[in-house]
Structures are given as C-alpha cells and as structure tokens.
Design a protein around this motif. Sequence first.
Motif, short mmCIF file in Angstrom:
data_model
loop_
_atom_site.label_atom_id
_atom_site.label_comp_id
_atom_site.label_asym_id
_atom_site.label_seq_id
_atom_site.Cartn_x
_atom_site.Cartn_y
_atom_site.Cartn_z
N LEU A 92 0.87 -1.21 -0.08
CA LEU A 92 0.08 -0.01 0.01
C LEU A 92 0.90 1.42 -0.02
CD1 LEU A 92 -2.23 -2.05 0.71
CD2 LEU A 92 -3.31 -0.50 2.27
N HIS A 93 0.36 2.48 -0.47
CA HIS A 93 0.85 3.77 -0.53
C HIS A 93 1.57 3.97 0.95
CE1 HIS A 93 1.70 8.12 -0.96
NE2 HIS A 93 1.49 7.75 -2.08
N PRO A 94 2.81 4.57 1.03
CA PRO A 94 3.19 4.76 2.38
C PRO A 94 2.61 5.58 3.36
CG PRO A 94 5.01 5.26 0.61
CD PRO A 94 3.78 5.01 0.05
N MET A 95 1.57 6.28 2.78
CA MET A 95 0.87 7.01 3.68
C MET A 95 -0.11 6.14 4.64
SD MET A 95 -1.99 8.86 1.26
CE MET A 95 -2.73 7.91 -0.09
N TYR A 96 -0.20 4.88 4.32
CA TYR A 96 -0.91 4.00 5.23
C TYR A 96 0.06 3.10 5.66
CZ TYR A 96 -4.52 5.39 1.78
OH TYR A 96 -5.57 5.97 0.69
N CYS A 97 1.35 3.11 5.96
CA CYS A 97 2.12 2.20 6.72
C CYS A 97 1.79 2.04 7.99
CB CYS A 97 3.56 2.82 6.35
SG CYS A 97 5.00 1.86 6.93
N ALA A 98 1.51 3.21 8.92
CA ALA A 98 1.21 3.30 10.25
C ALA A 98 -0.41 2.20 10.63
CB ALA A 98 1.13 4.34 10.77
N ASP A 99 -1.22 2.62 9.67
CA ASP A 99 -2.33 1.89 10.11
C ASP A 99 -2.82 0.67 9.23
OD1 ASP A 99 -3.14 3.26 7.89
OD2 ASP A 99 -5.05 4.17 8.60
N VAL A 117 -0.53 -5.79 -7.86
CA VAL A 117 -0.06 -4.22 -8.49
C VAL A 117 -1.27 -3.44 -8.70
CG1 VAL A 117 1.06 -3.30 -10.50
CG2 VAL A 117 1.66 -5.59 -10.02
N ASP A 118 -1.45 -2.68 -7.72
CA ASP A 118 -2.65 -1.49 -7.59
C ASP A 118 -1.87 -0.39 -7.97
OD1 ASP A 118 -4.39 0.37 -6.73
OD2 ASP A 118 -5.38 -1.28 -5.36
N THR A 119 -2.49 0.33 -9.00
CA THR A 119 -1.91 1.61 -9.51
C THR A 119 -2.00 2.62 -8.37
OG1 THR A 119 -4.02 2.32 -10.41
CG2 THR A 119 -2.72 0.94 -12.10
N PHE A 120 -2.99 2.62 -7.64
CA PHE A 120 -3.09 3.81 -6.56
C PHE A 120 -1.88 3.54 -5.62
CE2 PHE A 120 -4.48 5.39 -2.43
CZ PHE A 120 -4.93 6.39 -2.92
N HIS A 121 -1.38 2.51 -5.45
CA HIS A 121 -0.51 2.41 -4.30
C HIS A 121 0.98 2.45 -5.02
CE1 HIS A 121 -3.41 1.75 -1.33
NE2 HIS A 121 -4.01 0.78 -1.88
N VAL A 122 1.10 2.06 -6.36
CA VAL A 122 2.54 1.91 -6.70
C VAL A 122 2.67 2.82 -7.62
CG1 VAL A 122 2.30 -0.50 -6.36
CG2 VAL A 122 2.01 0.17 -8.50
N TRP A 123 1.95 3.77 -8.37
CA TRP A 123 2.36 4.79 -9.45
C TRP A 123 3.42 5.54 -9.21
CZ3 TRP A 123 2.47 9.96 -9.48
CH2 TRP A 123 1.62 10.82 -8.37
N TRP A 124 3.64 6.15 -7.86
CA TRP A 124 4.59 6.98 -7.40
C TRP A 124 6.34 6.33 -7.31
CZ3 TRP A 124 7.56 5.47 -3.33
CH2 TRP A 124 7.18 4.42 -2.58
N ASP A 125 6.33 5.16 -7.31
CA ASP A 125 7.60 4.48 -7.19
C ASP A 125 8.64 4.60 -8.28
OD1 ASP A 125 9.52 2.91 -6.27
OD2 ASP A 125 8.36 1.10 -5.60
N PRO A 126 9.79 5.34 -8.07
CA PRO A 126 10.56 5.42 -9.13
C PRO A 126 11.12 3.91 -9.73
CG PRO A 126 11.53 6.06 -7.21
CD PRO A 126 10.13 5.90 -6.85
N GLN A 127 10.79 2.82 -8.65
CA GLN A 127 11.34 1.51 -9.30
C GLN A 127 10.16 0.56 -9.69
OE1 GLN A 127 14.63 0.75 -9.16
NE2 GLN A 127 14.96 2.73 -8.56
N VAL A 128 9.17 1.15 -9.71
CA VAL A 128 7.89 0.18 -10.13
C VAL A 128 7.91 -0.46 -11.48
CG1 VAL A 128 6.29 2.27 -11.28
CG2 VAL A 128 5.30 0.08 -10.03
N LEU A 129 8.43 0.31 -12.42
CA LEU A 129 8.47 -0.61 -13.73
C LEU A 129 9.56 -1.75 -13.70
CD1 LEU A 129 8.16 2.41 -16.52
CD2 LEU A 129 6.40 0.71 -15.40
N ALA A 130 10.40 -1.52 -12.96
CA ALA A 130 11.67 -2.66 -12.83
C ALA A 130 11.16 -3.63 -11.87
CB ALA A 130 13.01 -1.90 -12.47
N GLN A 131 10.39 -3.33 -10.87
CA GLN A 131 9.81 -4.15 -9.93
C GLN A 131 8.58 -4.96 -10.58
OE1 GLN A 131 11.14 -5.31 -7.35
NE2 GLN A 131 12.98 -3.74 -7.36
N ILE A 132 7.80 -4.46 -11.44
CA ILE A 132 6.79 -5.04 -12.15
C ILE A 132 7.55 -6.33 -13.03
CG2 ILE A 132 5.13 -5.04 -13.93
CD1 ILE A 132 4.33 -2.43 -12.85
#
Length: 277
Positions: free
Chosen positions: A145-152, A178-193
């Motif tokens: 999940l997007h980092p803003m949800y890390c705590a909860d 792979v959820d676009t809302f959660h991963v779109w921001w990640d500079p490594q996302v294409l390599a990780q996909i």
Amino acid sequence: MSRLSLNQWTTRRWSVAEAVEGCVRHGVGAIGLWRQDVAAQGLDETVKLVADAGLRVSSLCRGGFLTSGDREALDDNRRAIDEAATLGAACLVMVVGGLPGVTPGEPSPAVDRDLAGARERVAEALAALVPYAAERGVRLALEPLHPMYCADRAVLSTLGQALDLAEPYPAERVGVVVDTFHVWWDPQVLAQIARAGERIASYQVCDHLHPLPADVLLGRGVMGDGVIDFAPLTRAVAEAGYTGDIEVEIFNADVWAADPDEVLARVKARFAELIER
C-alpha cells in the motif's frame, strides 16, 4: 471488456447479488468480492450466484492484518483461505497490517513503533499460512500500500518489499498485487513489475486524486480523474506476462453515492479508453 473485473467496493451500495446482476447487465465477466459482503449474502449463496451468472472471482479481499502476531489473526486468515477456496477465487488479497496498536481511523494511544518488528511478524505469519493455503489450492497475494498507509494498514509500502517477502515461496502459492493507486509514485515500479513476472496475482486499477480528500482512504478515482499515467504501468504488467483479470477498485464517497449503474458504465468507458487501448 473481456478482462474487466468489478471490485465490489467500487459499487459499494450493491449487495453481492446486486453486484453480480450488475456485472451480467453490463457484460462484465469477473467480480472481486469482499468477505463481509459475502458473509452478509451467505457463502453458499454467493457461490451459487456467481456460478449461475458465469462470472469469475478475480479476488477475495481480504486476509492479512498480521503484525500483532496473535493467534486470532492467524485463525481469521485461515477462515479467509477457506472462503477463497470455496469461492474459487483467483487469489486472496493480503493487506498485511500496520503498526500494532494503530487502528485505522481511530486514536492510537498505545502504538508499538517497532516497524522492523512488525515486518518480521508478517514474515512469520506468512510462513505459518502458506502451507495451509497450499493444501486448499489458494494463492496468497501480498498487496503493498502507498506509504501514507504504513502506520495503520500495511507495513509493506513498495512492490519490491512485497516481492522480497514472497520470494521464499513458489510463485503459484504467493504472488503480489499491482494496484496503480498504491505503486504509481515509486521510481522503481516498472523494474519491480518486470521482476515480479509470474508472481503478479492481480492487477487493480483506479486513479490517484489530487488534492486528496480529508480521509485519504477515499482518494481513489475513476481512471482519468487523477494524476496516474496508466499506459506504462499496464504495458509493464502485460510484458511481465500477466493475462488475468483487471479489477477496478475505487474507494470514493462520491462514487459510492452515485447510481451504481452509471458508475459501472463510466468505468467501462474509461477502461476501454485508458487500460485496454
């Protein structure tokens, strides 16, 4: 529309029966189900409804919330695995949980701030659950999940972290979402996909709205209403070899308040324009 799946929370006002009928009415071939709605409809009745409609169950949401390390969490996940097996779901989505003591949407006076420890407990719980899921033919799908949800909600914040956690297990037993809302921001996302390859168990799409609402959980929008460039993500998922259903999963108060038939018609149009073009 052959690969479009309606995640049930996109049309949250609909019961399971209504969502199944809506999929049939709109020519959608698959549905992503949520455990509480399945329980309200009845598990056996849900199985019958889906089978009679000729739908695929693209996912069951959700298992997870494993960071406390308690037995109750493991028992609940075993129940979720049993439900996924009964439904014939392509995967059980695992939202692994946030820091112990943090409850989504509530004050957290007794938070355990040991993030590394929380992640270790997720790994330990996964080791306990994978054999049980394997016996029942259920694939667990770790969702970062997007980092803003890390705590909860999820101490897994990147696709890379999810893949690291999945790596000890066969791909057919533990995959990733792979959820676009959660991963779109990640500079490594294409390599990780690309790295994920056959571990991609689910591809979920919706947009990331800007500005976010006060309740950031509800910051998802219909594709094209936010800031995500879907083309490179969808292309990367396809090049990684994923050929399964593509779920549209939207948490948004305005979408939930709208007529579900109108929402689904709009989703179909944007899916054709932005995802399957």
